[in-house]
Design a protein around this motif. Structure first.
Motif, mmCIF file in Angstrom:
data_model
loop_
_atom_site.group_PDB
_atom_site.id
_atom_site.type_symbol
_atom_site.label_atom_id
_atom_site.label_comp_id
_atom_site.label_asym_id
_atom_site.label_seq_id
_atom_site.Cartn_x
_atom_site.Cartn_y
_atom_site.Cartn_z
ATOM 1 N N ASP A 40 27.703 0.457 -31.513
ATOM 2 C CA ASP A 40 27.803 -0.718 -32.443
ATOM 3 C C ASP A 40 26.412 -1.035 -33.256
ATOM 4 O O ASP A 40 26.175 -1.809 -34.233
ATOM 5 C CB ASP A 40 27.957 -1.982 -31.472
ATOM 6 N N SER A 56 23.380 -1.319 -31.538
ATOM 7 C CA SER A 56 22.404 -1.729 -30.919
ATOM 8 C C SER A 56 21.359 -0.828 -30.247
ATOM 9 O O SER A 56 21.740 0.302 -30.033
ATOM 10 C CB SER A 56 22.949 -2.526 -29.759
ATOM 11 N N THR A 109 32.194 1.444 -40.300
ATOM 12 C CA THR A 109 32.242 0.719 -41.701
ATOM 13 C C THR A 109 33.182 1.562 -42.837
ATOM 14 O O THR A 109 33.052 2.862 -42.633
ATOM 15 C CB THR A 109 30.992 0.567 -42.160
ATOM 16 N N LEU A 168 27.846 -3.298 -35.606
ATOM 17 C CA LEU A 168 29.460 -3.578 -35.872
ATOM 18 C C LEU A 168 29.961 -4.762 -34.802
ATOM 19 O O LEU A 168 29.321 -4.955 -33.685
ATOM 20 C CB LEU A 168 30.091 -2.219 -35.584
ATOM 21 N N GLN A 169 30.598 -5.565 -35.582
ATOM 22 C CA GLN A 169 31.408 -6.572 -34.873
ATOM 23 C C GLN A 169 32.352 -6.115 -33.994
ATOM 24 O O GLN A 169 32.990 -6.950 -33.240
ATOM 25 C CB GLN A 169 31.733 -7.613 -35.825
ATOM 26 N N GLY A 170 33.004 -4.949 -34.096
ATOM 27 C CA GLY A 170 34.093 -4.431 -33.395
ATOM 28 C C GLY A 170 34.114 -2.744 -33.199
ATOM 29 O O GLY A 170 33.077 -2.380 -33.473
ATOM 30 N N PRO A 208 26.258 -3.492 -42.814
ATOM 31 C CA PRO A 208 26.125 -3.974 -41.607
ATOM 32 C C PRO A 208 25.148 -3.596 -40.782
ATOM 33 O O PRO A 208 24.599 -2.309 -41.119
ATOM 34 C CB PRO A 208 27.384 -3.813 -40.811
#
Length: 418
Positions: free
Chosen positions: A152, A154, A45, A39-41, A36
């Motif tokens: 995450d 960003s 990973t 992260l979406q949550g 990724p």
């Protein structure tokens, strides 16, 4: 063989991977997990347990082992300014990661929850693996991990600026920033200028994922800043070509970036990833090989060497899609270029000549057999090149011009240096 493979490349690419690309780097019917970007949550990973059955396609196209009889990148540190690098859990990087700072949260960048930075570090410097037939471009290069992202993944221009400054202070001679920001800042411009003053090369992607296929891709920072080497992404074939839409930041070079394979955090398995940030990592690794074998060269001379030894498009000057062409690790190390005492000047373009072939070795022959075998397969399939995503169309020969297969350079006033 390699020249024929590169000459067969055409513009192509699809978001999230290319159909049929598994033939170049995974077991039949097996898909490597995707690394990724963010992260979406809250969960990190998961380590991969997947292993490929064939060398990854970027290994075949670039053939970095052609330079390894002369150098594998020792003596050079490449900073990965990203999500951190798993310094202890990734066997392929064992003993060669310096844990730099986390400029966002404090502490060390020697862990990597997202996995993106570890994947990038693997493309640059992963050690050679017999079972996967995979290695980084410069497998003896040292990695300096610098985290510039939140949990995450960003980040901001100010954090990237702080990361570049930390990389320069940490002794990196090449800084890979596998990040494309939509805007810059005074701090980012100042950090890039400081790196230039310290003779440190910064390599970054020429664009991020394109969301609006009807408009021009916006500029990407830091790649759009003067002195940064901007890199475009190549893709393995799917039988078609994307709209030939120039990115907002003109690329200087191109390298494989779509459906490439590398390591990840927390184990010995492999991941796949797509994006120009991964192409920038391969160019950063090539720069490390060059700076290792030719330590007297300045950044401008290294850039000129990378551009003049690339597989060039048959156009006058750089292409708006691939810059001066596809980076060539072996030629970047061995080529004897005219018009300067080092053979690295930016004078009138002429065909370069390669230095005498490196002494043969059992290891080099073994890696050459691997690349040659996979090259036979890819030669039939590879049809393509690059980058920003847009509406599909059928490929027509001659749209972009042919790629030189004899090591020639375009007739122009000289290579661009970002």
């Amino acid at each position: 063989m390699r020249a024929a493979v590169v000459a067969g490349l055409v513009l192509a690419g699809t978001a999230g991977g290319v159909p049929g690309a598994a033939a170049a780097g995974t077991d039949e019917g097996t898909t490597l997990p995707q690394i990724p970007t963010v992260l979406q949550g809250a969960k990190c990973t998961k380590p991969s347990t997947k292993r490929p059955a064939a060398p990854p396609w970027q290994q075949v196209v670039l053939n970095p082992s052609g330079a390894w009889d002369l150098t594998e990148g020792s003596g050079v540190t490449v900073a990965v300014v990203d999500t951190g690098v798993d310094a202890k859990g990734s066997p392929a990087l064992a003993g060669r990661v310096t844990e730099g700072p986390d400029v966002v949260s404090g502490g060390s960048a020697g862990t990597d929850c997202v996995g993106h930075g570890t994947f990038v570090a693997g493309l640059i410097a992963a050690g050679k693996s017999d079972d996967a037939r995979f290695a980084g471009v410069a497998p003896e290069t040292r990695i300096l991990a610098v985290r510039v992202t939140a949990h995450d993944g960003s980040t901001t221009p100010e954090h990237v600026a702080a990361g570049i400054e930390a990389a320069v202070k940490g002794g990196a001679r090449v800084v890979n920033v596998p990040i494309a920001l939509p805007k810059d800042s005074a701090a980012l411009r100042a950090a890039v200028q400081t790196a230039q003053q310290q003779d440190v090369l910064i390599v970054a992607p020429a664009y991020a994922e394109q969301q609006d296929t009807e408009t021009k891709t916006p500029a990407a920072y830091p790649a759009a800043l003067p002195g940064v080497l901007a890199v475009a992404s190549l893709a393995p074939p799917d039988g078609s070509v994307v709209s030939a839409q120039a990115p907002g930041t003109a690329p200087d070079l191109a390298a494989p970036g779509e459906s490439v394979m590398s390591i990840g955090p927390g184990g010995s398995g492999y991941f796949t990833g797509s994006g120009a940030e991964f192409a920038s990592a391969l160019v950063a690794g090539t720069a490390a090989l060059t700076r290792s074998y030719r330590p007297d060269l300045t950044v401008s001379q290294v850039v000129a060497r990378l551009e003049r030894t690339a597989y060039h498009a048959a156009v006058a000057g750089p292409s708006p899609l691939v810059g001066w062409g596809v980076v060539d690790p072996a030629a970047a190390v061995t080529a004897a270029l005219p018009n300067s005492s080092h053979g690295d000047g930016a004078g009138a373009q002429q065909p370069f000549r390669l230095a005498a072939p490196a002494p043969d070795s059992a290891e080099h022959r073994a890696w050459a057999v691997v690349g040659g075998a996979a090259g036979v397969i890819l030669l039939v399939a590879l049809v393509a090149v690059v980058v920003p995503r847009g509406r599909r169309r059928s490929w027509r020969p001659g749209v972009l011009g042919e790629v030189s297969t004899d090591g020639g350079v375009p007739a122009s006033s000289g290579p661009a240096t970002s």
